[in-house]
Design an enzyme around this catalytic site. Structure first.
Site, short mmCIF file in Angstrom:
data_model
loop_
_atom_site.label_atom_id
_atom_site.label_comp_id
_atom_site.label_asym_id
_atom_site.label_seq_id
_atom_site.Cartn_x
_atom_site.Cartn_y
_atom_site.Cartn_z
N GLU A 70 35.32 29.59 44.97
CA GLU A 70 34.83 30.48 43.92
C GLU A 70 35.07 29.83 42.56
OE1 GLU A 70 35.34 34.74 44.38
OE2 GLU A 70 36.11 34.79 42.34
N THR A 101 31.08 33.41 39.85
CA THR A 101 31.38 34.78 39.40
C THR A 101 30.46 35.18 38.25
OG1 THR A 101 33.02 34.09 37.78
CG2 THR A 101 33.81 34.53 40.01
N HIS A 146 27.43 35.88 42.23
CA HIS A 146 28.02 37.22 42.19
C HIS A 146 27.15 38.08 41.27
CE1 HIS A 146 32.43 35.94 43.21
NE2 HIS A 146 31.54 35.18 43.83
N ARG A 174 30.09 46.17 42.70
CA ARG A 174 29.90 47.16 41.65
C ARG A 174 30.42 46.64 40.33
NH1 ARG A 174 33.69 52.08 41.00
NH2 ARG A 174 34.95 50.28 40.42
N ASP A 196 34.14 46.18 37.87
CA ASP A 196 35.18 47.14 37.46
C ASP A 196 34.64 48.08 36.40
OD1 ASP A 196 37.23 46.30 39.17
OD2 ASP A 196 37.61 44.57 37.88
N TYR A 232 38.76 45.00 50.97
CA TYR A 232 40.07 45.14 50.34
C TYR A 232 41.21 45.33 51.35
CZ TYR A 232 37.07 45.57 46.35
OH TYR A 232 36.14 45.30 45.39
N HIS A 245 41.31 49.44 47.86
CA HIS A 245 40.73 49.37 46.52
C HIS A 245 41.45 50.40 45.64
CE1 HIS A 245 37.77 50.12 43.26
NE2 HIS A 245 37.64 48.81 43.37
N LYS A 279 28.26 49.13 54.07
CA LYS A 279 27.75 47.84 53.59
C LYS A 279 27.17 47.04 54.76
CE LYS A 279 30.79 47.49 49.53
NZ LYS A 279 32.02 46.92 48.94
N GLN A 296 39.30 40.79 48.67
CA GLN A 296 40.08 40.72 47.44
C GLN A 296 41.35 39.94 47.77
OE1 GLN A 296 40.48 40.43 44.40
NE2 GLN A 296 39.75 42.44 43.75
#
Ligand code: FAD
Length: 322
Positions: free
Chosen positions: A42, A73, A102, A132, A134, A180, A184, A200, A211
């Site tokens: 990443e 990202t 992303h 989504r 933050d 997560y 989350h 999803k 994460q």
């Protein structure tokens, strides 16, 4: 990169005599034989005044590992999707390894997002991480005209994929989502996280990237619970090198998770920054090593654009440039 991509690699190494066996035996044996650890890196779009030579070293150094893909990202700080698109263009000047972009609902209203998806497909992007993003401090939803959840963005991307079916005739988009292991921050219960992940999957996610998390057991437990709940897509562990306690805590705050006491105690017992780095990297390598020993097929490294740290971590795991 997609489920198909992973499974084709597995079946390529399976001998024909497995056809006589019960399906689970053959599959299990193929999994055991998997030798190569799938890798993704990443990257964060660099600032405009980033040191050009360092950037070149970063890209060349990471390409040397022949990762399965890069993930770029997207954030306000890097100019949202313009920054992501510019950096992807820069990467594709150096390599034809796949790159996923992303995309976050927070980046703009739905029409703007749709235009960006089309633009990125036009420029050759064939994979997305649908997020989504933050919520702004103190907000509980995004403004009117914005998509509210990653699931809505997944649906939008699949719609645009349909529009482009003729151009994509040689293959579909690879769609990934976030998940997560430590929960989350906004989810009242782990069950909601699992329900969201199942949605999803139902909406066409090909794989999920986790994460960051601080203990291997958190991932392994989460992966097991997800399987039991019916999740079948690969859950690729996102690994953040712990280079210092301060950094681990900062990344924990940004991700809504606390650094466990065991990890904090070990890092804070170090007598100077060099020792702290060493302890942190040992902890990270131990975490990633446990996952690989447990049969996890790949790692997604949060590089934070730091080549030396990424190389150090991979070397501790016995993964060297090709
Ligand atoms: P969602 O899946 O939409 O979930 C958000 C919250 O809403 C969760 O609590 C979920 O349980 C809940 N929820 C979801 N659907 C519903 C529903 N239908 N009804 C009720 N509740 C629901 N952020 C960026 O801005 N840019 C990046 O580049 C970026 N990269 C990331 C990469 C990875 C690998 C990961 C794991 C995260 C990344 N993030 C990034 C952070 C991410 O945007 C945040 O974690 C964000 O808070 C949640 O995103 P999501 O896609 O998981 O949201």
């Amino acid at each position: 990169m997609t489920e198909g991509h992973f499974s084709s690699r597995l079946s390529a190494s399976a001998p024909l005599d497995h056809l006589d066996e019960a399906p689970e035996d053959g599959a299990r044996r193929a999994v055991k034989r998997q030798q190569r650890t799938a890798l993704s890196f990443e990257l964060i779009p660099p600032r405009h005044d980033a040191d050009e030579a360092k950037l070149k070293d970063l890209i060349t150094g990471l390409i040397a590992y022949k990762p399965d893909y890069f993930a770029v990202t997207s954030s306000r700080r890097s100019g949202w999707l313009q920054g992501t698109a510019d950096f992807i263009a820069r990467l594709s000047e150096c390599t034809n390894l796949p790159t996923i972009a992303h995309l976050a609902c927070t980046a703009g209203p739905v029409d703007e997002l749709a235009d960006w998806i089309r633009t990125l497909i036009d420029s050759g992007v064939r994979g997305f991480l649908a997020l989504r993003g933050d919520l702004p401090e103190g907000e509980t939803s995004l403004p009117e005209g914005y998509l509210q959840y990653a699931t809505e963005l997944l649906t939008l991307i699949r719609e645009i994929e349909d529009e482009n079916a003729f151009r994509l005739a040689a293959g579909k988009l690879a769609l990934s989502v976030a998940c997560y292991p430590s929960g989350h921050a906004e989810s009242p219960t782990p069950d909601l996280d699992l329900d969201v992940l199942l949605s999803k999957q139902r909406l066409g996610a090909d794989f999920a990237i986790t994460q960051l998390f601080f203990e291997a057991e958190d991932y392994l437990r989460f992966a097991e619970q997800s399987r039991m709940a019916g999740v079948r897509i690969p859950l690729i562990p996102g690994i953040m090198p712990m280079t210092s306690l301060k950094r681990a805590q900062r990344m924990g705050v940004l991700s809504g998770i606390e650094v466990p006491q065991r990890v904090a105690d070990k890092l804070s017992a170090a007598s100077d920054p060099d020792e702290e780095y060493e302890v942190g990297m040992q902890l990270t390598a131990e975490l990633a090593g446990k996952l690989l020993d447990a049969g996890v097929g790949g790692l997604h490294i949060y590089t934070h654009n730091n080549l030396a740290v990424t190389q150090d971590l991979l070397s501790r795991l016995g993964i060297e440039p090709k």
